[in-house]
Design an enzyme around this catalytic site. Structure first.
Site, PDB file in Angstrom:
ATOM      1  N   GLU A 172       0.868  -1.185   0.000  1.00 34.27           N
ATOM      2  CA  GLU A 172       0.000   0.000   0.000  1.00 34.27           C
ATOM      3  C   GLU A 172       0.904   1.234   0.000  1.00 34.27           C
ATOM      4  O   GLU A 172       1.772   1.365   0.879  1.00 34.27           O
ATOM      5  CB  GLU A 172      -0.881  -0.036   1.259  1.00 34.27           C
ATOM      6  N   ILE A 173       0.674   2.092  -0.975  1.00 33.57           N
ATOM      7  CA  ILE A 173       1.493   3.300  -1.101  1.00 33.57           C
ATOM      8  C   ILE A 173       0.654   4.484  -0.636  1.00 33.57           C
ATOM      9  O   ILE A 173      -0.473   4.683  -1.104  1.00 33.57           O
ATOM     10  CB  ILE A 173       1.966   3.462  -2.561  1.00 33.57           C
TER      11      ILE A 173
END
Ligand SMILES: NC(=O)c1ccc[n+]([C@@H]2O[C@H](COP(=O)([O-])OP(=O)(O)OC[C@H]3O[C@@H](n4cnc5c(N)ncnc54)[C@H](O)[C@@H]3O)[C@@H](O)[C@H]2O)c1
Length: 281
Positions: free
Chosen positions: A152-153
């Site tokens: 997850e960015i």
């Protein structure tokens, strides 16, 4: 594209840091895994050795990791790093302190990322000098990092597009599939997960079903690979409590931890790492 010239620093050699370091080394990046606790480094080395000994890996993988991965107690060894990922305990004050040290140790222009589960990136960014905040980002891996494709960015308010692009390119190089979330406490992944974990604990508190039956229900009816209590034991119950508290502060009672979780921790039942938690191991 990411040039081969990157060198990587992973700060923290616990459950997450040791496997984040492993996936970077497997992708052929010179990687330093830093932890001030020599026992954590020894344990990381043994853990990585055991994983590499399995049939999933080839002799070429083992040779690559051997050549690329260095364990160290000294943050100063990251002075030449171009990418540093912080994976130390979920404690805002500690993370702020260590992020400030990372900024002092590394060169301007290095990408600094946090693997925090729940602390907003823009909040942690305050620990960095203003001119370093555009190259600071959330890179949230899932455990076990060597197996899970999730990354997850989370860009903070000040994160530059170039930093988001670089994090996205690293995801591809590491064999991960990126998702993107806005910078809210718990991001998307842990708001979803803790909605489930909170409700699972409520069901037990209310006597609706047992820990075993809830785990079984999630596996058999919902198709989850592990049940919520097995997952908490794996992640560790002390970390689960820290995340509950951060989410409860941000969103109120709906994420409040159960009394049972606090009691388990009070009795040292921290999960798999302690040999007992919601289940016995
Ligand atoms: N465990 C999970 O499933 C999971 C999943 C996703 C994200 N995270 C996040 O990853 C981070 C690390 O979690 P973990 O489960 O690996 O914790 P952990 O407790 O297993 O490991 C943390 C490590 O950080 C080290 N450390 C403490 N102070 C340090 C310092 N000043 N410099 C370098 N190292 C230091 C400790 O010695 C320890 O080895 C947390 O922010 C957590 O929320 C955890």
């Amino acid at each position: 594209m990411i040039a081969g010239a990157h060198s990587i620093g992973i700060v923290g050699a616990g459950q997450m840091g040791r496997e984040i370091a492993l996936v970077f080394a497997l992708a052929d990046f010179p990687t330093w895994n830093v932890d001030p606790d020599p026992a954590a480094l020894t344990s990381a080395d043994l853990h990585v050795g055991a994983l590499l000994g399995g049939t999933r890996y080839l002799d070429t993988d083992r040779a690559r990791v051997h050549a690329r991965l260095t364990y160290t107690e000294r943050l100063a060894d990251l002075s030449g790093a171009t990418v540093v990922i912080e994976a130390i305990p979920e404690d805002e004050a500690l993370k702020r302190k260590v992020l400030a040290e990372i900024a002092t140790t590394t060169n301007p222009g290095a990408l600094i990322a946090s693997n925090t589960s729940s602390l907003p990136i823009s909040l942690l960014a305050e620990a960095l000098p203003a001119e370093r905040r555009d190259w600071f980002i959330g890179m949230h891996f899932a455990a076990p990092v060597s197996r899970m494709k999730f990354l997850e960015i989370i860009p903070g308010e000040a994160t530059a597009n170039a930093a988001i692009e670089m994090a996205t390119e690293f995801a591809a190089v590491l064999g991960k599939q990126p998702t993107f979330s806005k910078d809210v406490a718990g991001f998307a992944s842990n708001r979803l997960l803790f909605a489930l974990l909170t409700e699972a604990q409520r069901l037990v508190d209310e006597g609706v079903a047992t820990v075993e039956d809830i785990d079984r229900t999630c596996r058999l009816a919902l198709g989850h690979p592990v049940g919520p209590f097995e997952l908490m034991d794996h992640v560790s119950n002390d970390l689960a409590l820290s995340i509950h508290q951060i989410l409860e502060q941000a969103y109120g009672d709906r994420f409040a931890p159960s009394k049972a979780l606090r009691e388990l921790i009070g009795h040292g039942a921290l999960g798999r790492k302690a040999g007992r938690g919601w289940h016995n191991y």
